[in-house]
Design a protein around this motif. Structure first.
Motif, PDB file in Angstrom:
ATOM      1  N   ALA A 101       0.837  -1.197   0.000  1.00 34.69           N
ATOM      2  CA  ALA A 101       0.000   0.000   0.000  1.00 34.69           C
ATOM      3  C   ALA A 101       0.870   1.246   0.000  1.00 34.69           C
ATOM      4  O   ALA A 101       1.801   1.370   0.787  1.00 34.69           O
ATOM      5  CB  ALA A 101      -0.914  -0.002   1.218  1.00 34.69           C
ATOM      6  N   GLN A 102       0.566   2.157  -0.912  1.00 36.04           N
ATOM      7  CA  GLN A 102       1.264   3.441  -0.999  1.00 36.04           C
ATOM      8  C   GLN A 102       0.225   4.556  -0.933  1.00 36.04           C
ATOM      9  O   GLN A 102      -0.757   4.538  -1.675  1.00 36.04           O
ATOM     10  CB  GLN A 102       2.027   3.544  -2.314  1.00 36.04           C
ATOM     11  CG  GLN A 102       3.140   2.533  -2.478  1.00 36.04           C
ATOM     12  CD  GLN A 102       4.360   2.888  -1.654  1.00 36.04           C
ATOM     13  OE1 GLN A 102       5.120   3.787  -1.961  1.00 36.04           O
ATOM     14  NE2 GLN A 102       4.544   2.151  -0.570  1.00 36.04           N
ATOM     15  N   GLN A 114       2.615   6.316   3.799  1.00 33.69           N
ATOM     16  CA  GLN A 114       3.595   5.363   3.280  1.00 33.69           C
ATOM     17  C   GLN A 114       3.970   5.783   1.867  1.00 33.69           C
ATOM     18  O   GLN A 114       3.131   5.818   0.969  1.00 33.69           O
ATOM     19  CB  GLN A 114       3.044   3.946   3.275  1.00 33.69           C
ATOM     20  CG  GLN A 114       4.005   2.895   2.735  1.00 33.69           C
ATOM     21  CD  GLN A 114       5.331   2.849   3.486  1.00 33.69           C
ATOM     22  OE1 GLN A 114       6.261   3.581   3.151  1.00 33.69           O
ATOM     23  NE2 GLN A 114       5.411   2.000   4.498  1.00 33.69           N
ATOM     24  N   ASP A 115       5.232   6.147   1.668  1.00 38.25           N
ATOM     25  CA  ASP A 115       5.700   6.566   0.347  1.00 38.25           C
ATOM     26  C   ASP A 115       7.048   5.953   0.029  1.00 38.25           C
ATOM     27  O   ASP A 115       7.827   6.499  -0.747  1.00 38.25           O
ATOM     28  CB  ASP A 115       5.789   8.094   0.255  1.00 38.25           C
ATOM     29  CG  ASP A 115       6.698   8.701   1.323  1.00 38.25           C
ATOM     30  OD1 ASP A 115       7.284   7.934   2.106  1.00 38.25           O
ATOM     31  OD2 ASP A 115       6.808   9.938   1.372  1.00 38.25           O
ATOM     32  N   ASP A 116       7.301   4.786   0.624  1.00 40.77           N
ATOM     33  CA  ASP A 116       8.605   4.126   0.457  1.00 40.77           C
ATOM     34  C   ASP A 116       8.391   2.771  -0.199  1.00 40.77           C
ATOM     35  O   ASP A 116       7.889   1.837   0.418  1.00 40.77           O
ATOM     36  CB  ASP A 116       9.277   3.958   1.818  1.00 40.77           C
ATOM     37  CG  ASP A 116      10.742   3.559   1.703  1.00 40.77           C
ATOM     38  OD1 ASP A 116      11.091   2.886   0.718  1.00 40.77           O
ATOM     39  OD2 ASP A 116      11.524   3.898   2.596  1.00 40.77           O
ATOM     40  N   PHE A 117       8.766   2.661  -1.470  1.00 37.97           N
ATOM     41  CA  PHE A 117       8.606   1.404  -2.178  1.00 37.97           C
ATOM     42  C   PHE A 117       9.801   1.166  -3.074  1.00 37.97           C
ATOM     43  O   PHE A 117      10.249   2.052  -3.800  1.00 37.97           O
ATOM     44  CB  PHE A 117       7.345   1.401  -3.050  1.00 37.97           C
ATOM     45  CG  PHE A 117       7.210   0.171  -3.901  1.00 37.97           C
ATOM     46  CD1 PHE A 117       6.788  -1.022  -3.343  1.00 37.97           C
ATOM     47  CD2 PHE A 117       7.536   0.210  -5.246  1.00 37.97           C
ATOM     48  CE1 PHE A 117       6.680  -2.171  -4.130  1.00 37.97           C
ATOM     49  CE2 PHE A 117       7.428  -0.938  -6.038  1.00 37.97           C
ATOM     50  CZ  PHE A 117       6.998  -2.127  -5.466  1.00 37.97           C
ATOM     51  N   ALA A 152       6.582  10.167  -3.141  1.00 37.09           N
ATOM     52  CA  ALA A 152       6.368   9.291  -4.297  1.00 37.09           C
ATOM     53  C   ALA A 152       5.364   9.858  -5.302  1.00 37.09           C
ATOM     54  O   ALA A 152       4.635   9.107  -5.950  1.00 37.09           O
ATOM     55  CB  ALA A 152       5.909   7.914  -3.829  1.00 37.09           C
ATOM     56  N   TRP A 153       5.343  11.177  -5.474  1.00 34.43           N
ATOM     57  CA  TRP A 153       4.374  11.777  -6.390  1.00 34.43           C
ATOM     58  C   TRP A 153       4.618  11.358  -7.839  1.00 34.43           C
ATOM     59  O   TRP A 153       3.670  11.266  -8.625  1.00 34.43           O
ATOM     60  CB  TRP A 153       4.413  13.297  -6.278  1.00 34.43           C
ATOM     61  CG  TRP A 153       3.807  13.829  -5.022  1.00 34.43           C
ATOM     62  CD1 TRP A 153       4.393  14.633  -4.099  1.00 34.43           C
ATOM     63  CD2 TRP A 153       2.478  13.592  -4.546  1.00 34.43           C
ATOM     64  NE1 TRP A 153       3.529  14.903  -3.069  1.00 34.43           N
ATOM     65  CE2 TRP A 153       2.338  14.280  -3.325  1.00 34.43           C
ATOM     66  CE3 TRP A 153       1.396  12.857  -5.023  1.00 34.43           C
ATOM     67  CZ2 TRP A 153       1.174  14.256  -2.581  1.00 34.43           C
ATOM     68  CZ3 TRP A 153       0.228  12.823  -4.280  1.00 34.43           C
ATOM     69  CH2 TRP A 153       0.115  13.526  -3.083  1.00 34.43           C
ATOM     70  N   ALA A 166      -1.567  19.076 -10.410  1.00 38.49           N
ATOM     71  CA  ALA A 166      -3.013  18.891 -10.472  1.00 38.49           C
ATOM     72  C   ALA A 166      -3.464  17.802  -9.502  1.00 38.49           C
ATOM     73  O   ALA A 166      -4.494  17.929  -8.827  1.00 38.49           O
ATOM     74  CB  ALA A 166      -3.433  18.541 -11.902  1.00 38.49           C
ATOM     75  N   LEU A 167      -2.683  16.716  -9.406  1.00 34.94           N
ATOM     76  CA  LEU A 167      -3.034  15.617  -8.508  1.00 34.94           C
ATOM     77  C   LEU A 167      -2.972  16.060  -7.057  1.00 34.94           C
ATOM     78  O   LEU A 167      -3.908  15.819  -6.280  1.00 34.94           O
ATOM     79  CB  LEU A 167      -2.077  14.448  -8.743  1.00 34.94           C
ATOM     80  CG  LEU A 167      -2.250  13.230  -7.824  1.00 34.94           C
ATOM     81  CD1 LEU A 167      -3.626  12.610  -8.000  1.00 34.94           C
ATOM     82  CD2 LEU A 167      -1.157  12.196  -8.105  1.00 34.94           C
ATOM     83  N   THR A 168      -1.895  16.720  -6.677  1.00 28.06           N
ATOM     84  CA  THR A 168      -1.754  17.138  -5.283  1.00 28.06           C
ATOM     85  C   THR A 168      -2.808  18.172  -4.904  1.00 28.06           C
ATOM     86  O   THR A 168      -3.299  18.181  -3.775  1.00 28.06           O
ATOM     87  CB  THR A 168      -0.351  17.704  -5.016  1.00 28.06           C
ATOM     88  OG1 THR A 168      -0.088  18.788  -5.911  1.00 28.06           O
ATOM     89  CG2 THR A 168       0.708  16.637  -5.211  1.00 28.06           C
ATOM     90  N   SER A 169      -3.156  19.033  -5.847  1.00 24.25           N
ATOM     91  CA  SER A 169      -4.184  20.035  -5.575  1.00 24.25           C
ATOM     92  C   SER A 169      -5.535  19.377  -5.282  1.00 24.25           C
ATOM     93  O   SER A 169      -6.238  19.747  -4.329  1.00 24.25           O
ATOM     94  CB  SER A 169      -4.311  20.993  -6.761  1.00 24.25           C
ATOM     95  OG  SER A 169      -5.363  21.905  -6.565  1.00 24.25           O
TER      96      SER A 169
END
Length: 333
Positions: A101-102, A114-117, A152-153, A166-169
Protein backbone atom coordinates in the motif's frame (compact mmCIF):
# COMPACT_ATOMS: atom_id res chain seq x y z
CA UNK A 1 1.26 -12.06 15.99
CA UNK A 2 0.66 -9.97 12.86
CA UNK A 3 -2.23 -7.53 12.88
CA UNK A 4 -5.12 -8.81 10.74
CA UNK A 5 -8.03 -6.69 9.53
CA UNK A 6 -10.99 -8.68 8.22
CA UNK A 7 -13.91 -6.24 8.12
CA UNK A 8 -15.04 -2.94 9.61
CA UNK A 9 -17.57 -4.55 11.97
CA UNK A 10 -15.07 -7.19 13.09
CA UNK A 11 -12.56 -4.46 13.82
CA UNK A 12 -15.06 -2.45 15.86
CA UNK A 13 -15.81 -5.57 17.89
CA UNK A 14 -12.16 -5.67 19.02
CA UNK A 15 -12.19 -2.07 20.29
CA UNK A 16 -13.13 -0.76 23.74
CA UNK A 17 -16.73 0.40 24.04
CA UNK A 18 -16.01 4.14 23.80
CA UNK A 19 -14.12 4.15 20.45
CA UNK A 20 -16.42 1.50 18.98
CA UNK A 21 -19.46 3.60 19.84
CA UNK A 22 -18.35 6.26 17.37
CA UNK A 23 -17.46 3.85 14.57
CA UNK A 24 -20.65 3.70 12.54
CA UNK A 25 -21.25 7.46 12.73
CA UNK A 26 -17.71 8.34 11.69
CA UNK A 27 -17.80 5.84 8.84
CA UNK A 28 -21.05 7.34 7.52
CA UNK A 29 -19.75 10.91 7.81
CA UNK A 30 -16.51 10.12 5.96
CA UNK A 31 -18.32 8.12 3.28
CA UNK A 32 -20.68 11.02 2.63
CA UNK A 33 -17.74 13.40 2.22
CA UNK A 34 -15.86 11.01 -0.10
CA UNK A 35 -18.80 10.11 -2.33
CA UNK A 36 -19.50 13.69 -3.38
CA UNK A 37 -19.70 14.02 -7.20
CA UNK A 38 -16.77 16.46 -7.10
CA UNK A 39 -14.49 13.58 -6.05
CA UNK A 40 -15.44 11.26 -8.91
CA UNK A 41 -12.18 11.97 -10.78
CA UNK A 42 -10.22 10.51 -7.83
CA UNK A 43 -12.37 7.40 -7.38
CA UNK A 44 -9.61 5.00 -8.52
CA UNK A 45 -7.57 6.06 -5.46
CA UNK A 46 -10.33 6.22 -2.82
CA UNK A 47 -11.11 3.14 -0.72
CA UNK A 48 -13.70 2.94 2.04
CA UNK A 49 -14.13 0.09 4.55
CA UNK A 50 -15.84 -3.04 3.15
CA UNK A 51 -16.63 -1.25 -0.12
CA UNK A 52 -18.51 -3.61 -2.43
CA UNK A 53 -19.60 -1.04 -5.05
CA UNK A 54 -16.29 0.56 -5.97
CA UNK A 55 -16.51 2.09 -9.48
CA UNK A 56 -12.99 1.03 -10.47
CA UNK A 57 -11.82 -1.96 -8.41
CA UNK A 58 -13.64 -5.21 -7.67
CA UNK A 59 -11.16 -5.99 -4.90
CA UNK A 60 -11.57 -2.62 -3.16
CA UNK A 61 -12.42 -4.18 0.20
CA UNK A 62 -9.21 -6.22 0.06
CA UNK A 63 -7.17 -3.17 -0.96
CA UNK A 64 -8.49 -1.30 2.08
CA UNK A 65 -7.87 -4.24 4.41
CA UNK A 66 -4.29 -4.68 3.24
CA UNK A 67 -3.64 -0.95 3.63
CA UNK A 68 -4.87 -1.12 7.23
CA UNK A 69 -2.73 -4.18 7.98
CA UNK A 70 0.40 -2.72 6.41
CA UNK A 71 0.13 0.95 7.39
CA UNK A 72 -1.72 0.91 10.71
CA UNK A 73 -0.99 -2.53 12.13
CA UNK A 74 2.81 -2.46 12.57
CA UNK A 75 3.02 0.92 14.34
CA UNK A 76 -0.31 2.39 15.50
CA UNK A 77 -0.35 5.96 16.77
CA UNK A 78 -2.73 5.25 19.66
CA UNK A 79 -3.88 1.71 18.97
CA UNK A 80 -7.64 1.61 19.44
CA UNK A 81 -8.37 3.54 16.25
CA UNK A 82 -11.03 3.30 13.56
CA UNK A 83 -9.67 3.06 9.97
CA UNK A 84 -11.91 5.20 7.77
CA UNK A 85 -10.33 5.88 4.37
CA UNK A 86 -7.35 4.78 2.28
CA UNK A 87 -6.24 7.24 -0.38
CA UNK A 88 -3.65 5.66 -2.64
CA UNK A 89 -2.83 2.53 -4.60
CA UNK A 90 -0.96 -0.77 -4.42
CA UNK A 91 2.55 -1.14 -5.81
CA UNK A 92 3.65 -4.59 -6.91
CA UNK A 93 7.07 -5.98 -6.01
CA UNK A 94 7.99 -7.89 -9.17
CA UNK A 95 10.48 -10.07 -7.30
CA UNK A 96 8.25 -11.25 -4.44
CA UNK A 97 4.79 -10.61 -5.89
CA UNK A 98 3.91 -8.72 -2.71
CA UNK A 99 1.50 -5.81 -3.00
CA UNK A 100 2.42 -2.79 -0.91
CA UNK A 101 0.00 0.00 0.00
CA UNK A 102 1.26 3.44 -1.00
CA UNK A 103 -0.49 6.62 0.03
CA UNK A 104 -2.36 7.92 3.07
CA UNK A 105 -4.57 6.01 5.49
CA UNK A 106 -6.98 8.01 7.65
CA UNK A 107 -8.13 6.73 11.02
CA UNK A 108 -10.32 8.61 13.46
CA UNK A 109 -7.20 9.83 15.29
CA UNK A 110 -4.34 10.02 12.79
CA UNK A 111 -3.13 9.86 9.20
CA UNK A 112 -0.56 7.22 8.25
CA UNK A 113 1.74 7.98 5.33
CA UNK A 114 3.60 5.36 3.28
CA UNK A 115 5.70 6.57 0.35
CA UNK A 116 8.61 4.13 0.46
CA UNK A 117 8.61 1.40 -2.18
CA UNK A 118 11.42 -0.41 -3.92
CA UNK A 119 11.58 -3.70 -5.76
CA UNK A 120 14.83 -4.40 -3.94
CA UNK A 121 13.21 -4.51 -0.49
CA UNK A 122 10.94 -7.30 0.74
CA UNK A 123 9.00 -4.86 2.88
CA UNK A 124 9.07 -1.06 3.36
CA UNK A 125 9.67 0.54 6.76
CA UNK A 126 6.57 1.18 8.89
CA UNK A 127 4.28 3.98 7.75
CA UNK A 128 4.61 7.24 9.66
CA UNK A 129 1.66 8.17 11.85
CA UNK A 130 0.65 11.81 12.32
CA UNK A 131 -1.93 12.75 14.96
CA UNK A 132 -4.83 14.81 13.64
CA UNK A 133 -4.79 18.46 14.72
CA UNK A 134 -7.01 19.53 17.60
CA UNK A 135 -9.02 22.09 15.62
CA UNK A 136 -10.94 21.76 12.37
CA UNK A 137 -9.54 25.14 11.31
CA UNK A 138 -6.07 23.56 11.21
CA UNK A 139 -7.08 20.75 8.83
CA UNK A 140 -5.86 22.57 5.72
CA UNK A 141 -2.39 23.33 7.06
CA UNK A 142 -2.06 19.79 8.43
CA UNK A 143 -2.93 18.14 5.10
CA UNK A 144 -0.80 20.57 3.09
CA UNK A 145 2.26 19.73 5.21
CA UNK A 146 1.79 15.97 4.77
CA UNK A 147 1.36 16.31 1.01
CA UNK A 148 4.42 18.58 0.76
CA UNK A 149 6.54 15.93 2.47
CA UNK A 150 5.19 13.03 0.39
CA UNK A 151 8.01 11.58 -1.73
CA UNK A 152 6.37 9.29 -4.30
CA UNK A 153 4.37 11.78 -6.39
CA UNK A 154 6.16 10.78 -9.60
CA UNK A 155 4.78 7.22 -9.49
CA UNK A 156 1.33 8.34 -8.36
CA UNK A 157 1.16 11.00 -11.06
CA UNK A 158 2.07 8.47 -13.76
CA UNK A 159 -0.61 6.08 -12.53
CA UNK A 160 -3.22 8.85 -12.38
CA UNK A 161 -2.14 10.19 -15.80
CA UNK A 162 -2.20 13.78 -14.61
CA UNK A 163 0.48 16.33 -13.64
CA UNK A 164 1.74 16.21 -10.08
CA UNK A 165 0.52 19.73 -9.34
CA UNK A 166 -3.01 18.89 -10.47
CA UNK A 167 -3.03 15.62 -8.51
CA UNK A 168 -1.75 17.14 -5.28
CA UNK A 169 -4.18 20.04 -5.57
CA UNK A 170 -7.17 17.69 -5.88
CA UNK A 171 -5.98 15.47 -3.03
CA UNK A 172 -5.43 18.54 -0.86
CA UNK A 173 -9.05 19.60 -1.33
CA UNK A 174 -10.39 16.08 -0.73
CA UNK A 175 -8.32 15.26 2.35
CA UNK A 176 -8.85 18.66 3.95
CA UNK A 177 -12.60 18.19 3.62
CA UNK A 178 -12.52 14.67 5.07
CA UNK A 179 -10.19 15.55 7.95
CA UNK A 180 -12.37 18.55 8.79
CA UNK A 181 -15.39 16.22 8.82
CA UNK A 182 -13.69 13.93 11.36
CA UNK A 183 -12.56 16.85 13.53
CA UNK A 184 -16.04 18.38 13.50
CA UNK A 185 -17.37 15.05 14.79
CA UNK A 186 -14.73 15.00 17.55
CA UNK A 187 -15.66 18.56 18.56
CA UNK A 188 -19.30 17.52 18.95
CA UNK A 189 -18.63 14.28 20.83
CA UNK A 190 -15.34 14.96 22.69
CA UNK A 191 -13.96 11.80 21.08
CA UNK A 192 -10.49 12.92 20.03
CA UNK A 193 -7.71 11.33 22.09
CA UNK A 194 -4.05 11.91 22.78
CA UNK A 195 -1.32 9.35 22.21
CA UNK A 196 0.45 8.38 25.43
CA UNK A 197 3.65 10.36 25.87
CA UNK A 198 6.71 8.42 24.86
CA UNK A 199 9.97 8.62 26.74
CA UNK A 200 12.67 8.86 24.09
CA UNK A 201 16.17 7.48 24.57
CA UNK A 202 19.25 8.18 22.50
CA UNK A 203 20.19 4.50 22.28
CA UNK A 204 16.65 3.48 21.33
CA UNK A 205 16.46 6.07 18.57
CA UNK A 206 19.84 5.04 17.15
CA UNK A 207 18.77 1.39 17.15
CA UNK A 208 15.31 2.08 15.67
CA UNK A 209 16.78 3.93 12.70
CA UNK A 210 20.18 2.24 12.32
CA UNK A 211 21.69 5.70 12.76
CA UNK A 212 24.89 4.95 14.66
CA UNK A 213 27.00 7.02 12.23
CA UNK A 214 24.49 9.87 11.97
CA UNK A 215 23.06 10.29 15.47
CA UNK A 216 26.24 10.33 17.51
CA UNK A 217 26.37 9.14 21.13
CA UNK A 218 29.34 10.49 23.15
CA UNK A 219 29.27 7.29 25.23
CA UNK A 220 30.35 5.27 22.17
CA UNK A 221 34.19 5.17 22.19
CA UNK A 222 34.26 4.21 18.51
CA UNK A 223 32.90 7.66 17.65
CA UNK A 224 35.61 9.65 19.45
CA UNK A 225 37.24 10.83 16.21
CA UNK A 226 33.94 11.92 14.64
CA UNK A 227 32.82 13.64 17.82
CA UNK A 228 36.14 15.47 17.98
CA UNK A 229 35.56 16.82 14.47
CA UNK A 230 32.05 17.96 15.44
CA UNK A 231 33.35 19.77 18.52
CA UNK A 232 36.08 21.42 16.45
CA UNK A 233 34.01 22.47 13.44
CA UNK A 234 31.00 23.56 15.52
CA UNK A 235 33.35 25.51 17.83
CA UNK A 236 31.83 23.96 20.94
CA UNK A 237 33.58 25.17 24.13
CA UNK A 238 35.50 22.50 26.04
CA UNK A 239 33.51 23.29 29.17
CA UNK A 240 30.23 22.21 27.55
CA UNK A 241 29.29 18.55 27.86
CA UNK A 242 28.11 17.14 24.54
CA UNK A 243 24.82 15.25 24.84
CA UNK A 244 24.46 14.05 21.23
CA UNK A 245 24.70 15.27 17.64
CA UNK A 246 22.76 14.65 14.43
CA UNK A 247 25.30 15.25 11.66
CA UNK A 248 26.52 14.30 8.22
CA UNK A 249 30.14 14.00 7.09
CA UNK A 250 30.38 14.97 3.40
CA UNK A 251 33.62 14.63 1.48
CA UNK A 252 34.31 18.34 1.72
CA UNK A 253 33.48 21.03 4.24
CA UNK A 254 33.51 18.98 7.44
CA UNK A 255 30.51 17.80 9.49
CA UNK A 256 27.29 19.78 9.50
CA UNK A 257 23.98 19.47 11.35
CA UNK A 258 22.97 19.90 15.01
CA UNK A 259 24.63 19.23 18.35
CA UNK A 260 23.21 19.57 21.85
CA UNK A 261 25.27 20.33 24.94
CA UNK A 262 24.14 20.90 28.52
CA UNK A 263 24.27 24.65 27.89
CA UNK A 264 23.35 25.29 24.27
CA UNK A 265 22.11 24.07 20.91
CA UNK A 266 24.80 24.29 18.23
CA UNK A 267 24.28 24.15 14.47
CA UNK A 268 26.45 24.39 11.39
CA UNK A 269 25.68 24.36 7.70
CA UNK A 270 28.18 23.43 5.01
CA UNK A 271 30.80 26.14 4.47
CA UNK A 272 29.04 28.41 6.98
CA UNK A 273 29.97 29.69 10.44
CA UNK A 274 28.40 27.79 13.35
CA UNK A 275 25.33 29.09 15.20
CA UNK A 276 25.00 28.84 18.99
CA UNK A 277 21.78 29.30 21.00
CA UNK A 278 21.78 29.19 24.81
CA UNK A 279 19.16 26.75 26.09
CA UNK A 280 17.78 29.52 28.31
CA UNK A 281 16.55 31.27 25.15
CA UNK A 282 14.90 28.23 23.56
CA UNK A 283 11.27 27.20 23.86
CA UNK A 284 11.45 23.43 23.30
CA UNK A 285 7.80 23.35 22.22
CA UNK A 286 8.58 25.68 19.31
CA UNK A 287 11.02 23.24 17.68
CA UNK A 288 9.59 21.82 14.47
CA UNK A 289 10.69 20.64 11.05
CA UNK A 290 10.65 23.12 8.18
CA UNK A 291 8.46 22.36 5.18
CA UNK A 292 11.48 21.29 3.12
CA UNK A 293 12.83 19.24 6.03
CA UNK A 294 16.26 20.88 5.93
CA UNK A 295 15.96 23.17 8.96
CA UNK A 296 14.80 23.12 12.57
CA UNK A 297 12.40 26.03 13.11
CA UNK A 298 12.44 27.68 16.53
CA UNK A 299 11.22 30.62 18.61
CA UNK A 300 14.58 32.42 18.32
CA UNK A 301 14.28 32.40 14.52
CA UNK A 302 17.87 31.28 14.16
CA UNK A 303 18.91 29.15 11.18
CA UNK A 304 19.42 25.62 12.50
CA UNK A 305 20.49 23.12 9.86
CA UNK A 306 19.56 19.44 9.66
CA UNK A 307 21.53 16.84 7.64
CA UNK A 308 20.05 16.52 4.16
CA UNK A 309 20.47 12.73 3.96
CA UNK A 310 18.59 11.91 7.20
CA UNK A 311 15.08 10.68 6.42
CA UNK A 312 11.93 12.42 7.67
CA UNK A 313 11.16 9.71 10.22
CA UNK A 314 14.55 10.04 11.90
CA UNK A 315 14.31 13.84 11.89
CA UNK A 316 10.83 13.75 13.43
CA UNK A 317 11.88 11.40 16.22
CA UNK A 318 15.12 13.33 16.73
CA UNK A 319 13.12 16.53 17.30
CA UNK A 320 11.00 14.71 19.90
CA UNK A 321 14.18 13.56 21.68
CA UNK A 322 15.65 17.05 21.41
CA UNK A 323 12.55 18.65 22.95
CA UNK A 324 12.54 16.13 25.78
CA UNK A 325 16.22 16.61 26.58
CA UNK A 326 16.14 20.41 26.37
CA UNK A 327 13.26 20.48 28.86
CA UNK A 328 15.20 18.13 31.14
CA UNK A 329 18.36 20.24 30.96
CA UNK A 330 16.44 23.46 31.52
CA UNK A 331 14.78 21.99 34.61
CA UNK A 332 18.20 21.17 36.07
CA UNK A 333 19.43 24.79 35.91
Amino acid sequence: MAFVYSSFNDHLATLPAEPARHGAALRAAVEQAVRRPSNADLSAFLFLPDQADHPDHEDAAQVFAQAVEQMFGPKPWIGDEIPLLFVGYHAMNRLSGRRTAQGLLLSDQAIYVQDDFTVLSSAPPPAEGHALPARADDAGAFVALLLARYKAWKDWSALAERPEAALTSRLDVLLTSVVRTVLDYHAQHQSQRQAPERSWTLGGLIADHGAVDTLLDPANPKLAKKLGKVIDKFQIPNAEALQFALVDFPLFGGPYGLALTAQALHSKDLMEAPVHIALARLDARSLRLSEKGDQLLNNVEATLTLPAHADAALKGHFIALLQQEILRLQAMR
